[in-house]
Design an enzyme around this catalytic site. Structure first.
Site, PDB file in Angstrom:
ATOM      1  N   ASP A  63      -5.425   2.521   9.532  1.00 54.31           N
ATOM      2  CA  ASP A  63      -5.644   1.452  10.510  1.00 54.31           C
ATOM      3  C   ASP A  63      -5.750   2.063  11.909  1.00 54.31           C
ATOM      4  O   ASP A  63      -5.022   2.991  12.231  1.00 54.31           O
ATOM      5  CB  ASP A  63      -4.436   0.477  10.501  1.00 54.31           C
ATOM      6  N   ASP A  69       1.607  -0.175  19.276  1.00 53.27           N
ATOM      7  CA  ASP A  69       2.224   0.298  18.027  1.00 53.27           C
ATOM      8  C   ASP A  69       3.067   1.531  18.301  1.00 53.27           C
ATOM      9  O   ASP A  69       4.184   1.678  17.824  1.00 53.27           O
ATOM     10  CB  ASP A  69       1.119   0.719  17.041  1.00 53.27           C
ATOM     11  N   GLU A  92       5.663   2.612   9.373  1.00 56.20           N
ATOM     12  CA  GLU A  92       4.237   2.514   9.087  1.00 56.20           C
ATOM     13  C   GLU A  92       3.463   3.516   9.925  1.00 56.20           C
ATOM     14  O   GLU A  92       2.432   4.021   9.528  1.00 56.20           O
ATOM     15  CB  GLU A  92       3.698   1.101   9.369  1.00 56.20           C
ATOM     16  N   GLU A  93       3.980   3.824  11.105  1.00 59.59           N
ATOM     17  CA  GLU A  93       3.258   4.691  12.044  1.00 59.59           C
ATOM     18  C   GLU A  93       3.485   6.173  11.789  1.00 59.59           C
ATOM     19  O   GLU A  93       2.917   7.007  12.498  1.00 59.59           O
ATOM     20  CB  GLU A  93       3.655   4.345  13.492  1.00 59.59           C
ATOM     21  N   ASP A 115       8.213  -1.631  10.144  1.00 62.47           N
ATOM     22  CA  ASP A 115       6.842  -1.788  10.615  1.00 62.47           C
ATOM     23  C   ASP A 115       7.000  -2.178  12.079  1.00 62.47           C
ATOM     24  O   ASP A 115       7.312  -3.316  12.388  1.00 62.47           O
ATOM     25  CB  ASP A 115       6.116  -2.874   9.816  1.00 62.47           C
ATOM     26  N   LEU A 117       5.157  -2.713  14.694  1.00 67.03           N
ATOM     27  CA  LEU A 117       4.358  -3.788  15.287  1.00 67.03           C
ATOM     28  C   LEU A 117       3.345  -4.291  14.269  1.00 67.03           C
ATOM     29  O   LEU A 117       2.213  -3.830  14.183  1.00 67.03           O
ATOM     30  CB  LEU A 117       3.671  -3.321  16.577  1.00 67.03           C
ATOM     31  N   ASP A 118       3.795  -5.267  13.495  1.00 64.96           N
ATOM     32  CA  ASP A 118       2.960  -5.845  12.434  1.00 64.96           C
ATOM     33  C   ASP A 118       1.931  -6.782  13.072  1.00 64.96           C
ATOM     34  O   ASP A 118       2.247  -7.563  13.962  1.00 64.96           O
ATOM     35  CB  ASP A 118       3.868  -6.632  11.482  1.00 64.96           C
ATOM     36  N   GLU A 274       7.083  -3.765   4.623  1.00 63.57           N
ATOM     37  CA  GLU A 274       6.543  -5.119   4.874  1.00 63.57           C
ATOM     38  C   GLU A 274       7.015  -6.074   3.776  1.00 63.57           C
ATOM     39  O   GLU A 274       7.792  -6.986   4.020  1.00 63.57           O
ATOM     40  CB  GLU A 274       5.006  -5.082   4.942  1.00 63.57           C
TER      41      GLU A 274
HETATM   42  P1  P6P Z   1      -6.368  -9.199   6.668  1.00 67.30           P
HETATM   43  C1  P6P Z   1      -1.769  -7.029   9.752  1.00 67.30           C
HETATM   44  O1  P6P Z   1      -2.743  -6.009   9.924  1.00 67.30           O
HETATM   45  C2  P6P Z   1      -1.376  -7.051   8.277  1.00 67.30           C
HETATM   46  O2  P6P Z   1      -0.824  -5.815   7.914  1.00 67.30           O
HETATM   47  C3  P6P Z   1      -0.411  -8.199   8.009  1.00 67.30           C
HETATM   48  O3  P6P Z   1       0.445  -8.450   9.066  1.00 67.30           O
HETATM   49  C4  P6P Z   1      -1.347  -9.364   7.738  1.00 67.30           C
HETATM   50  O4  P6P Z   1      -0.762 -10.352   6.891  1.00 67.30           O
HETATM   51  C5  P6P Z   1      -2.534  -8.678   7.046  1.00 67.30           C
HETATM   52  O5  P6P Z   1      -2.538  -7.308   7.476  1.00 67.30           O
HETATM   53  C6  P6P Z   1      -3.857  -9.308   7.423  1.00 67.30           C
HETATM   54  O6  P6P Z   1      -4.851  -8.651   6.664  1.00 67.30           O
HETATM   55  O7  P6P Z   1      -7.059  -8.359   5.615  1.00 67.30           O
HETATM   56  O8  P6P Z   1      -6.303 -10.673   6.277  1.00 67.30           O
HETATM   57  O9  P6P Z   1      -6.879  -8.998   8.063  1.00 67.30           O
END
Ligand code: P6P
Length: 333
Positions: A63, A69, A92-93, A115, A117-118, A274
Site C-alpha cells: 500500500d 502512517d 502494519e508499517e 495498525d 493508521l487504518d 486488524e
Molecule cells: P477497499 C483500509 O485501507 C483497509 O485496510 C480497511 O480499513 C478497509 O476496511 C479496507 O482496507 C477497504 O478496502 O478494497 O474496500 O478499498
C-alpha cells in the site's frame, strides 16, 4: 449527569479484572492513550501542515504509505517503549517486529500488534481513520529477546484489544475480556472521558457494510447474501475504514464483510493487527466474527505477521444468517 471518569481512572478501577493485575495493563493502555492524543492532533492538523500526501515508501503489503502512517507508527512505538511493559511491537508499517529494550530493569511481559493508521487512504479527503491495537502476553521467557513466536498467537490469546477512531470526535474503545467501553477525547483538556459504558451490539439491524464494487469478485454464497440484503432493502453503509465501519455497527448493528475475492483469495485485511483485535471487541460486545467461509476469526492459527484473512463480523443474528447462506450455496460454488 454523573461525575466524569477519565480513561486512567477507569483502567485503574478495573485493574482487578485483568488477570495479571499489577498495573502493567494500566501503563500500556495509558501510553496508548497518550500516543492517540498526539496522533489525533496530527490527523486534525493534516489539512494545515504539509504532511498530507504519499510518503515515498510503500508498506510491506504494497500500500502507498501516507506520511501520517509513519507519524502514527513512530508515536505508538515511542510511547509503548516508555511503558516498560512492552518488549516488542509488530506493525502494519514494519516488515518485521521491533524489539524494545527492557527499561528500569523491568522485564516486560507483553507484546503489542498495531495498525497505526487504518484507512489512511481516506486522510486526504477528510474521512475518518483509526488506530487498532492488540496486546498479547509474551510466550518466550521474560528478560530474553522477544521472538517471532511471541507475535504468532491466535486471537483467542489476546489479553486486551482496542481501537481509536479519529472522526467527528475521537473515541478510544477497548476490552480486556470483560466487556467493552468507549472513551471520548475532550481536546480542550486533553483527557479521554468514559462516554460509552458496556457497549452491546444489537442482535440484528437494517444495515450491511461491504465494498459492493467487488460483487462479481466474491464467491457465490457472498453474492447470494448480498442479493438477500438488497431484496430486504437493507441500507448499505461503507466508509472504507474498517475501524469506522465496525464502530458504527457496534452501536447501530449490522454486518461488516470483507470476503475473499478473486484478487485476494485469502482476504485483503490482515489477521494479526486488524481482524483479530476487531473480532475480540465485536465478540466482547455480544457479536460474532468469522471468515467468509465460516471459521471463527479468533481461532485461526497465525503463521505470519502480515497474514491476510477474510472477515464477516457484527450482529450475531446476521453473522449466523450468512453462515446459513454458506451451507446453502457452498456446494454450488
Ligand atoms: P477497499 C483500509 O485501507 C483497509 O485496510 C480497511 O480499513 C478497509 O476496511 C479496507 O482496507 C477497504 O478496502 O478494497 O474496500 O478499498
Amino acid at each position: 449527569m454523573g461525575r466524569l471518569i477519565t480513561l486512567d481512572e477507569f483502567i485503574i478501577k478495573r485493574q482487578k479484572d485483568f488477570p495479571y493485575a499489577s498495573g502493567e495493563l494500566t501503563a500500556l493502555l495509558r501510553d496508548i492513550g497518550l500516543a492517540a492524543k498526539l496522533i489525533n492532533r496530527e490527523v486534525n492538523r493534516a489539512g494545515l501542515v504539509n504532511i498530507i500526501g504519499l510518503a515515498d515508501t510503500q508498506n510491506v503489503s504494497g500500500d502507498e504509505v501516507q506520511k501520517l502512517d509513519l507519524y502514527a507508527n513512530e508515536r505508538m512505538i515511542d510511547f509503548l517503549g516508555n511503558s516498560g511493559e512492552c518488549c516488542g511491537i509488530a506493525s502494519e508499517e514494519l516488515e518485521s517486529f521491533v524489539s524494545l529494550p527492557d527499561i528500569e530493569s523491568k522485564q516486560a511481559k507483553y507484546v503489542v500488534v498495531i495498525d497505526p493508521l487504518d484507512g489512511s487512504s481516506n486522510i486526504d479527503v477528510n474521512v475518518s481513520v483509526g488506530t487498532i491495537f492488540g496486546i498479547y502476553r509474551r510466550i518466550s521467557p521474560t528478560g530474553t529477546p522477544v521472538t517471532l513466536e511471541d507475535f504468532l498467537q491466535p486471537g483467542n490469546k489476546l489479553v486486551a484489544a482496542g481501537y481509536v477512531t479519529y472522526g467527528t470526535s475521537t473515541i478510544l474503545v477497548y476490552t480486556t475480556g470483560n466487556g467493552v467501553n468507549g472513551f471520548t477525547l475532550d481536546p480542550s483538556v486533553g483527557e479521554f472521558f468514559l462516554s460509552h459504558r458496556n457497549i452491546r451490539i444489537p442482535n440484528k439491524a437494517k444495515y450491511y457494510s461491504v465494498n459492493q464494487g467487488y460483487y462479481l469478485k466474491f464467491d457465490l454464497p457472498m453474492r447470494r447474501y448480498i442479493d438477500h440484503c438488497n431484496a430486504l432493502n437493507l441500507k448499505l453503509r461503507y466508509i472504507g475504514t474498517m475501524v469506522s465501519d465496525i464502530h458504527r455497527i457496534l452501536f447501530q448493528g449490522g454486518v461488516f464483510l470483507y470476503p475473499n475475492t478473486t484478487d485476494y483469495p485469502s482476504g485483503k485485511l490482515r489477521l494479526l493487527y486488524e481482524c483479530n483485535p476487531m473480532a475480540f471487541i465485536v465478540e466482547q460486545c455480544g457479536g460474532k466474527a468469522t471468515t467468509s467461509t465460516g471459521e471463527r476469526i479468533l481461532d485461526i492459527p497465525v503463521h505470519a505477521l502480515h497474514q491476510r484473512s477474510s472477515i464477516v463480523c457484527g450482529s450475531p443474528f446476521m453473522v449466523d444468517e450468512i453462515k446459513s447462506f454458506l451451507e446453502l450455496y457452498q456446494e454450488e460454488a
